[in-house]
Design a protein around this motif. Structure first.
Motif: not given
Length: 124
Positions: A40-52, A58-68
């Motif tokens: 996001a503008l003015g913020k650090e790059r953050e992890f969202v999700a990853v897939i092998r 898969t593994y998700y960030a808590d902020s998107v778990k259940g939505r993404f």
């Protein structure tokens, strides 16, 4: 040479859905993990999700778990990020990343290959 090309971003309203795509080329990705990050503008790059790529774990960030949902289509060499119930705080540039490793990583520094990013804007 690995190339990652994201697409699918746009302007949506809160509660809407979007599907991002990441077309990967230049390698056989069976030994890779594929991640989605956002900045996001003015913020650090953050992890969202990853897939092998091999096996599809898969593994998700808590902020998107259940939505993404992250997925991959091996026939198309494409990774997807299905984003539902979008919130204004999901507004960011979304990046696809790849690294030749087995163990998941949520650290952007661990990924060797990056796409150019696609803008997602969620209005309230």
């Amino acid at each position: 040479q690995v190339q990652l090309v994201e697409s699918g971003g746009g302007l949506v309203q809160a509660g809407d859905s979007l599907r991002l795509s990441c077309a990967a080329s230049g390698r056989t990705f069976s030994n890779y993990i594929m991640g989605w990050f956002r900045q996001a503008l003015g913020k650090e790059r953050e992890f969202v999700a990853v897939i092998r790529w091999s096996g599809g774990s898969t593994y998700y960030a808590d902020s998107v778990k259940g939505r993404f949902t992250i997925s991959r289509d091996s026939a198309k060499n494409t990774v997807y990020l299905q984003m539902n119930s979008l919130k204004p705080e999901d507004t960011a540039v979304y990046y696809c990343a790849a690294d030749r490793r087995w163990v998941f990583s949520i650290q952007s520094n661990d990924y060797d290959y990056w796409g150019q990013g696609t803008q997602v804007t969620v209005s309230s």
